[in-house]
Scaffold this motif. Sequence first.
Motif, PDB file in Angstrom:
ATOM      1  N   THR A   1      40.831  38.917  48.862  1.00 30.71           N
ATOM      2  CA  THR A   1      41.802  39.798  48.226  1.00 30.71           C
ATOM      3  C   THR A   1      41.905  39.467  46.737  1.00 30.71           C
ATOM      4  O   THR A   1      41.593  38.353  46.308  1.00 30.71           O
ATOM      5  N   ILE A   2      42.387  40.429  45.975  1.00 32.26           N
ATOM      6  CA  ILE A   2      42.614  40.197  44.543  1.00 32.26           C
ATOM      7  C   ILE A   2      43.699  39.140  44.364  1.00 32.26           C
ATOM      8  O   ILE A   2      43.611  38.282  43.472  1.00 32.26           O
ATOM      9  N   ASP A   3      44.737  39.171  45.223  1.00 32.90           N
ATOM     10  CA  ASP A   3      45.790  38.155  45.142  1.00 32.90           C
ATOM     11  C   ASP A   3      45.213  36.756  45.328  1.00 32.90           C
ATOM     12  O   ASP A   3      45.613  35.809  44.648  1.00 32.90           O
ATOM     13  N   TRP A   4      44.246  36.633  46.251  1.00 30.53           N
ATOM     14  CA  TRP A   4      43.638  35.310  46.453  1.00 30.53           C
ATOM     15  C   TRP A   4      42.837  34.904  45.220  1.00 30.53           C
ATOM     16  O   TRP A   4      42.882  33.744  44.797  1.00 30.53           O
ATOM     17  N   LEU A   5      42.101  35.845  44.630  1.00 33.52           N
ATOM     18  CA  LEU A   5      41.318  35.531  43.432  1.00 33.52           C
ATOM     19  C   LEU A   5      42.196  35.013  42.301  1.00 33.52           C
ATOM     20  O   LEU A   5      41.784  34.150  41.528  1.00 33.52           O
ATOM     21  N   LEU A   6      43.423  35.520  42.231  1.00 28.40           N
ATOM     22  CA  LEU A   6      44.339  35.128  41.161  1.00 28.40           C
ATOM     23  C   LEU A   6      45.294  34.023  41.601  1.00 28.40           C
ATOM     24  O   LEU A   6      46.268  33.729  40.914  1.00 28.40           O
ATOM     25  N   ALA A   7      44.994  33.405  42.764  1.00 22.98           N
ATOM     26  CA  ALA A   7      45.789  32.290  43.298  1.00 22.98           C
ATOM     27  C   ALA A   7      47.238  32.690  43.566  1.00 22.98           C
ATOM     28  O   ALA A   7      48.153  31.867  43.488  1.00 22.98           O
ATOM     29  N   LEU A   8      47.436  33.963  43.916  1.00 24.83           N
ATOM     30  CA  LEU A   8      48.772  34.434  44.277  1.00 24.83           C
ATOM     31  C   LEU A   8      48.976  34.414  45.782  1.00 24.83           C
ATOM     32  O   LEU A   8      50.057  34.730  46.278  1.00 24.83           O
ATOM     33  N   SER A   9      47.917  34.071  46.520  1.00 23.99           N
ATOM     34  CA  SER A   9      47.967  34.004  47.974  1.00 23.99           C
ATOM     35  C   SER A   9      47.104  32.851  48.434  1.00 23.99           C
ATOM     36  O   SER A   9      46.084  32.539  47.814  1.00 23.99           O
ATOM     37  N   ASN A  10      47.494  32.204  49.548  1.00 21.92           N
ATOM     38  CA  ASN A  10      46.739  31.073  50.080  1.00 21.92           C
ATOM     39  C   ASN A  10      45.585  31.495  50.967  1.00 21.92           C
ATOM     40  O   ASN A  10      44.626  30.757  51.147  1.00 21.92           O
ATOM     41  N   ALA A  11      45.694  32.674  51.575  1.00 20.34           N
ATOM     42  CA  ALA A  11      44.663  33.121  52.513  1.00 20.34           C
ATOM     43  C   ALA A  11      43.839  34.228  51.876  1.00 20.34           C
ATOM     44  O   ALA A  11      44.389  35.184  51.331  1.00 20.34           O
ATOM     45  N   PRO A  12      42.506  34.163  51.937  1.00 12.47           N
ATOM     46  CA  PRO A  12      41.665  35.142  51.257  1.00 12.47           C
ATOM     47  C   PRO A  12      41.703  36.535  51.866  1.00 12.47           C
ATOM     48  O   PRO A  12      41.424  37.515  51.189  1.00 12.47           O
TER      49      PRO A  12
END
Length: 274
Positions: free
Chosen positions: A66-77
Amino acid sequence: MDKRALASAFRERLRALIGDERGGVASFLAETGIDRSALSQFLDPAIDRLPRAETLRRIAEARGVTIDWLLALSNAPDGRQTVAPSVQIESAEVEGGGSPIDQWRHEAAGMKLRYVPSRLPDMLSLGPEPAQPAGNPRAGKAENVLGGFRLGDMDVEIAMPVQTLQDLSGGTGLWRGTDAGRRRRQLAHMAATCAEAYPTLRLHLYDGRETFAAPFTIFGRIRAALYLGEAYLVVTSAEQVAALTRLFDNLVRRATIGPDRVHETLADLAGQVA
């Protein structure tokens, strides 16, 4: 999170994606459509550059994150876990039997699995390991990190002390009193498997007198699990997983016997069984 911190977090996750890409940088560039100069800037710690939204979308789609994972806004990809603690303890067995490892391995499909076994790597084992003598019970069962796992499903790297295999060959330690024929077959089986599966499966042997490592498994860039016997200490933050990955890589660098010739060592140990 300011732009500098955001760019740093993105840079680390981008490095993790490229590190788990079997085809190397060229394959990653082809899949994402990024040009080499832009990638160099994204990875340069002196340049706090973030990609455009369209570039983020292409990276996320190409690598299944996910984009959130790429930006370290989420722990799970994969986006299923929006908020999660970065450290937790989980039982080694799930309700109804089985292990959480099956799910963790599924979530890390296509990524590298790094593994320091508690005893013998279960994928290379002929069967159950010997029971402990009476009055000396085990804290927990042997792991089953690779049970039911087919070679070729995932890139697997294993690091362990050579002394474990020497004990197996000599019938000492955990294998005291174990039938010599079984020990010989076990080592021969490991030799054949390591030879046939290389380089998808790579076994590194280090000197346990000089280096110690607790048993742990790293599932791609998603999580790492330290085996405690009856439970796992699980970490999911990118920084913690990266730190354990560096520890594993140090074990690989300290290996005295590499995966390209480990089958020879195993065959020699099999021949020494008396």
